[in-house]
Design a protein around this motif. Structure first.
Motif, mmCIF file in Angstrom:
data_model
loop_
_atom_site.group_PDB
_atom_site.id
_atom_site.type_symbol
_atom_site.label_atom_id
_atom_site.label_comp_id
_atom_site.label_asym_id
_atom_site.label_seq_id
_atom_site.Cartn_x
_atom_site.Cartn_y
_atom_site.Cartn_z
ATOM 1 N N ALA A 1 14.238 25.412 15.376
ATOM 2 C CA ALA A 1 13.398 24.458 14.652
ATOM 3 C C ALA A 1 13.549 24.621 13.144
ATOM 4 C CB ALA A 1 11.933 24.629 15.046
ATOM 5 N N LEU A 2 13.689 25.845 12.690
ATOM 6 C CA LEU A 2 13.813 26.106 11.258
ATOM 7 C C LEU A 2 15.182 25.743 10.702
ATOM 8 C CD1 LEU A 2 12.023 29.569 11.017
ATOM 9 C CD2 LEU A 2 11.242 27.409 10.009
ATOM 10 N N THR A 3 16.229 25.970 11.472
ATOM 11 C CA THR A 3 17.579 25.812 10.929
ATOM 12 C C THR A 3 18.386 24.663 11.508
ATOM 13 O OG1 THR A 3 18.518 27.353 12.536
ATOM 14 C CG2 THR A 3 17.742 28.275 10.449
ATOM 15 N N GLY A 4 18.008 24.168 12.667
ATOM 16 C CA GLY A 4 18.834 23.154 13.310
ATOM 17 C C GLY A 4 18.150 21.839 13.577
ATOM 18 N N GLY A 5 16.892 21.702 13.182
ATOM 19 C CA GLY A 5 16.189 20.445 13.380
ATOM 20 C C GLY A 5 15.631 20.252 14.774
ATOM 21 N N ALA A 6 15.567 21.317 15.559
ATOM 22 C CA ALA A 6 14.993 21.218 16.904
ATOM 23 C C ALA A 6 13.474 21.018 16.791
ATOM 24 C CB ALA A 6 15.306 22.486 17.696
ATOM 25 N N PRO A 7 12.839 20.536 17.853
ATOM 26 C CA PRO A 7 11.378 20.369 17.814
ATOM 27 C C PRO A 7 10.661 21.702 17.610
ATOM 28 C CG PRO A 7 12.311 19.455 19.850
ATOM 29 C CD PRO A 7 13.419 20.122 19.113
ATOM 30 N N VAL A 8 9.492 21.635 16.979
ATOM 31 C CA VAL A 8 8.687 22.829 16.746
ATOM 32 C C VAL A 8 8.143 23.310 18.087
ATOM 33 C CG1 VAL A 8 6.628 23.725 15.592
ATOM 34 C CG2 VAL A 8 8.084 22.052 14.433
ATOM 35 N N ALA B 1 20.402 17.223 -11.324
ATOM 36 C CA ALA B 1 19.093 17.740 -10.908
ATOM 37 C C ALA B 1 18.728 17.345 -9.487
ATOM 38 C CB ALA B 1 18.020 17.254 -11.879
ATOM 39 N N GLU B 2 19.361 16.337 -8.951
ATOM 40 C CA GLU B 2 19.028 15.906 -7.583
ATOM 41 C C GLU B 2 19.835 16.624 -6.512
ATOM 42 O OE1 GLU B 2 21.379 11.787 -7.418
ATOM 43 O OE2 GLU B 2 19.464 11.585 -8.448
ATOM 44 N N TRP B 3 20.700 17.588 -6.894
ATOM 45 C CA TRP B 3 21.557 18.276 -5.929
ATOM 46 C C TRP B 3 20.773 18.847 -4.747
ATOM 47 C CZ3 TRP B 3 25.743 19.144 -3.385
ATOM 48 C CH2 TRP B 3 25.898 20.324 -2.658
ATOM 49 N N ILE B 4 19.752 19.633 -5.019
ATOM 50 C CA ILE B 4 19.027 20.304 -3.943
ATOM 51 C C ILE B 4 18.417 19.281 -2.990
ATOM 52 C CG2 ILE B 4 17.038 21.783 -3.408
ATOM 53 C CD1 ILE B 4 19.433 23.343 -4.430
ATOM 54 N N THR B 5 17.849 18.215 -3.541
ATOM 55 C CA THR B 5 17.230 17.179 -2.706
ATOM 56 C C THR B 5 18.271 16.457 -1.863
ATOM 57 O OG1 THR B 5 15.518 16.879 -4.369
ATOM 58 C CG2 THR B 5 15.802 15.109 -2.756
ATOM 59 N N VAL B 6 19.366 16.048 -2.487
ATOM 60 C CA VAL B 6 20.423 15.316 -1.777
ATOM 61 C C VAL B 6 21.056 16.197 -0.704
ATOM 62 C CG1 VAL B 6 22.708 14.263 -2.074
ATOM 63 C CG2 VAL B 6 20.893 13.765 -3.701
ATOM 64 N N PHE B 7 21.326 17.450 -1.057
ATOM 65 C CA PHE B 7 21.922 18.342 -0.076
ATOM 66 C C PHE B 7 20.964 18.610 1.079
ATOM 67 C CE2 PHE B 7 22.768 22.378 1.912
ATOM 68 C CZ PHE B 7 24.093 22.238 2.247
ATOM 69 N N ALA B 8 19.694 18.857 0.766
ATOM 70 C CA ALA B 8 18.706 19.149 1.818
ATOM 71 C C ALA B 8 18.564 17.975 2.776
ATOM 72 C CB ALA B 8 17.359 19.504 1.198
ATOM 73 N N GLU B 9 18.580 16.745 2.258
ATOM 74 C CA GLU B 9 18.507 15.565 3.138
ATOM 75 C C GLU B 9 19.709 15.518 4.071
ATOM 76 O OE1 GLU B 9 18.214 12.263 0.464
ATOM 77 O OE2 GLU B 9 16.104 12.674 0.000
ATOM 78 N N TRP B 10 20.888 15.793 3.524
ATOM 79 C CA TRP B 10 22.097 15.769 4.350
ATOM 80 C C TRP B 10 22.082 16.903 5.376
ATOM 81 C CZ3 TRP B 10 25.841 19.550 4.851
ATOM 82 C CH2 TRP B 10 26.970 19.181 5.602
ATOM 83 N N ALA B 11 21.665 18.097 4.956
ATOM 84 C CA ALA B 11 21.737 19.281 5.811
ATOM 85 C C ALA B 11 20.641 19.340 6.864
ATOM 86 C CB ALA B 11 21.678 20.544 4.946
ATOM 87 N N ASP B 12 19.536 18.617 6.658
ATOM 88 C CA ASP B 12 18.421 18.677 7.600
ATOM 89 C C ASP B 12 18.894 18.238 8.983
ATOM 90 O OD1 ASP B 12 15.867 19.114 8.511
ATOM 91 O OD2 ASP B 12 15.077 17.211 7.787
ATOM 92 N N GLY B 13 18.720 19.108 9.951
ATOM 93 C CA GLY B 13 19.147 18.811 11.319
ATOM 94 C C GLY B 13 20.556 19.276 11.628
ATOM 95 N N ARG B 14 21.271 19.785 10.614
ATOM 96 C CA ARG B 14 22.615 20.313 10.829
ATOM 97 C C ARG B 14 22.570 21.838 10.716
ATOM 98 N NH1 ARG B 14 23.764 15.620 7.836
ATOM 99 N NH2 ARG B 14 25.493 14.414 8.672
#
Length: 142
Positions: free
Chosen positions: A15-22, A59-72
């Motif tokens: 859930a924390l690293t791969g986007g699985a359900p809590v 400045a948007e790097w962390i936000t853009v990367f986090a959106e892409w990486a969420d669930g991966r």
């Protein structure tokens, strides 16, 4: 360690690293906060390995990367940056050159671990040419 404890820990990590359900018994809001913190941290680690890729997003790097990486799930910072660059593209000449240099030096198919190229390779960007020969990278401005 009991099987149920191990299964619960595995579900929490997923859930924390791969986007699985809590998993049941955990506060979904707090797990979400922790997941976002881990995604931001992951973006910082990728930025250390891909500084020009990150700089291109400013400045948007962390936000853009986090959106892409969420669930991966992560494959390591080298592969995460490479996968991000291929999926989202690069911004700026520095990021284009950074990616071209890596692709001249390494073979990466998006599935398997990157490995050094054995054969000569050529990669171009609008302002540079990169040639890999004998394990060395040569570059020249156009």
């Amino acid at each position: 360690m009991s099987v149920s404890l191990a299964a619960g820990q595995e579900a929490l990590v997923a859930a924390l690293t791969g986007g699985a359900p809590v998993p049941a018994g955990f506060d979904a809001r707090l797990v979400g906060v922790a997941r976002q913190a881990l995604l931001r941290k992951r973006g910082g680690v990728v930025a250390r390995h891909w500084p020009m890729l990150a700089a291109g997003h400013g400045a948007e790097w962390i936000t853009v990367f986090a959106e892409w990486a969420d669930g991966r799930p992560t494959n390591g910072s080298l592969r995460d940056g490479w996968d991000f660059a291929r999926a989202r593209g690069v911004r700026g000449a520095g990021a284009e050159e950074e990616l071209a240099r890596r692709e001249a030096a390494w073979v990466y198919d998006g599935v398997h671990e990157p490995r050094p190229r054995r054969m000569p390779a050529l990669r171009r960007t609008p302002g540079m040419v990169f040639v890999q020969f004998g394990g060395r990278i040569f570059s020249r401005r156009r």
